[in-house]
Scaffold this active site. Structure first.
Site, PDB file in Angstrom:
ATOM      1  N   HIS A 174       0.853  -1.193   0.000  1.00 50.18           N
ATOM      2  CA  HIS A 174       0.000   0.000   0.000  1.00 50.18           C
ATOM      3  C   HIS A 174       0.887   1.241   0.000  1.00 50.18           C
ATOM      4  CE1 HIS A 174      -3.569  -2.448   1.706  1.00 50.18           C
ATOM      5  NE2 HIS A 174      -3.640  -2.348   0.391  1.00 50.18           N
ATOM      6  N   GLU A 177       1.668   3.746   2.990  1.00 50.80           N
ATOM      7  CA  GLU A 177       2.060   3.199   4.295  1.00 50.80           C
ATOM      8  C   GLU A 177       3.580   3.163   4.412  1.00 50.80           C
ATOM      9  OE1 GLU A 177      -0.328  -0.409   4.503  1.00 50.80           O
ATOM     10  OE2 GLU A 177      -2.138   0.753   4.132  1.00 50.80           O
ATOM     11  N   GLU A 375      -0.214  -4.158  11.480  1.00 45.42           N
ATOM     12  CA  GLU A 375      -0.628  -2.772  11.221  1.00 45.42           C
ATOM     13  C   GLU A 375       0.133  -1.937  12.245  1.00 45.42           C
ATOM     14  OE1 GLU A 375      -2.607  -1.650   8.834  1.00 45.42           O
ATOM     15  OE2 GLU A 375      -3.690  -3.441   8.174  1.00 45.42           O
TER      16      GLU A 375
END
Ligand code: 0X9
Ligand code: ZN
Length: 415
Positions: A174, A177, A375
């Site tokens: 992504h 990120e 995450e």
């Protein structure tokens, strides 16, 4: 490089030079909690007709949190519809441009590669090449393909001896990120240079495979045009560009939590592996899968450690008790480092439904028994624009988490 790729690269470079970076002055970020079917329906309509709103997550189900970026011309509109819908909301960021402006305090101090700033794909790859040059007997690199715009897709392998259990880390699928690749390069550096006994043990007795930048075109676009870009950069329709790499893998593809709308940030792609970046990663993984005991995907943000599966009505993995027990030890070690609190559990239950993700694919298709998504920091104070001053602490706690992870996985017979 194929001629079309040369052409595309030239176009990409030219547009990067002429492009203006999008600004987010006085853009607010709200965290919403979707409770009712009506709220979900309205938010889904809004995602298809955003008119300036930016969704950090796609509204895919009730009972999920979602961050919505609200431009100044939508302040009153936002106030009105959230009140009408009785939609729970919390102001997380008052001026997103200010957060972006504080993200790279050291960007004008150019003193080579390091971990007090964020870097481009070319800089990251140059550093990897330098490391391969410095440690040729233990570190090697593979170019496993080319991105849509013709950039190298690069993996590195750290191995001190034959027969070690394998750990595969994939970062930066992504685009926005940034902390994901910064943490991955810090970890590799620690594995190469640390004299701490626990880290030396990890380096010598496990083989480490890293993909630092799974989506290089996306990363470059976040640096040149739009800090909030998420997807790949292959056109997905007349008006829209990009596919969500983490919805494009061929395992229960389009089985929930993925969009069929090419303009959506969670677009699944027209077909599985429609993106050169994901197709190449899957082909590379196929060559090493039988050597991989553990697979990690690095993402941000939210401070979660997530386990498969993510798709709609997915089964619970047969080793789920072990998956959760190992996760518990990992988050405990993370917390013991700098006090950062992670939540762990199944990704569909804890976050939201997703299909076509790397984790689901590697576990479901290749039988990788331990598969997790990190995450990273934070929980929404800076969101994707985590200040570079947090790269090192984020990476330190991750390393301690991995030390605890490997110890528990070994105790349970996985390594
Ligand atoms: O939505 C995603 O792809 C991930 N979250 S993010 O905010 N980084 O985009 C979560 C994916 C976790 N799910 C599985 N791996 N199954
Ligand atoms: Zn992500």
């Amino acid at each position: 490089m194929r001629p079309t790729h040369v052409f595309l690269l030239i176009v990409a470079v030219l547009s990067a030079v002429t492009a203006e970076q999008a600004r987010f002055d006085n853009y607010r970020v709200y965290e919403l909690h979707i409770e009712s079917a009506e709220q979900l329906e309205i938010l889904q309509y809004l995602e298809e007709h955003p008119d300036g709103y930016i969704f950090w997550e796609s509204p895919v189900q009730t009972n999920m949190d979602l961050n919505l970026v609200v431009p100044p011309h939508k302040y009153s509109d936002f106030e009105e519809f959230t009140t009408k819908l009785n939609l729970q909301n919390r102001l997380m960021i008052k001026n997103f441009q200010e957060v972006i402006d504080n993200e790279r305090p050291n960007k004008n101090k150019r003193n080579g590669f390091g971990w007090d700033d964020y870097y481009s794909t070319a800089e990251i790859h140059a550093w990897l090449d330098e490391m391969v040059g410095q440690y040729p007997s233990i570190l090697s690199s593979t170019i496993y393909g080319q991105s849509f715009e013709g950039r190298d897709l690069k993996a590195v392998k750290l191995s001190h001896k034959d027969g070690n259990p394998g750990i595969f880390i994939e970062a930066h699928i992504h685009a926005r990120e940034w902390i994901s690749s910064a943490t991955a390069t810090w970890l590799l550096n620690a594995l190469l240079t640390s004299t701490d006994a626990a880290v030396v043990d990890l380096a010598q007795n496990y083989d480490w495979y890293f993909i630092m930048v799974a989506n290089p075109d996306g990363l470059e676009f976040t640096r040149s045009n739009n800090r909030m870009w998420r997807k790949t950069r292959q056109p997905s329709g007349i008006l829209c560009v990009g596919t969500d790499g983490n919805r494009n893998f061929d395992y229960f593809w389009r089985n929930g939590g993925a969009s069929t709308n090419a303009c959506s940030d969670t677009f699944s792609g027209p077909t599985p592996f429609s993106e050169p970046e994901t197709a190449a990663m899957s082909q590379y993984y196929a060559t090493i899968a039988d050597k991989i005991n553990v697979q990690f995907s690095f993402h941000s943000f939210g401070q979660y450690l997530l386990t498969p599966f993510g798709f709609n009505n997915s089964p619970t993995p047969s080793n789920n008790v072990d998956l959760q027990q190992i996760a518990a030890k990992t988050v405990e070690a993370i917390r013991a480092t700098h006090g950062t609190v992670y939540t762990f559990g199944n990704s569909a239950q804890l976050l939201y439904v997703t299909s076509g993700s790397t984790n689901d694919y590697f576990m479901g298709v290749h039988g990788t028994k331990l598969s997790y998504t990190f995450e990273f920091r934070d929980t929404g104070t800076h969101g994707f624009a985590l200040p570079a001053t947090q790269i090192v602490p984020n990476a330190q706690e991750t390393l301690n988490g991995l030390i605890a992870f490997v110890a528990e996985a070994k105790a349970l017979g996985y390594m």
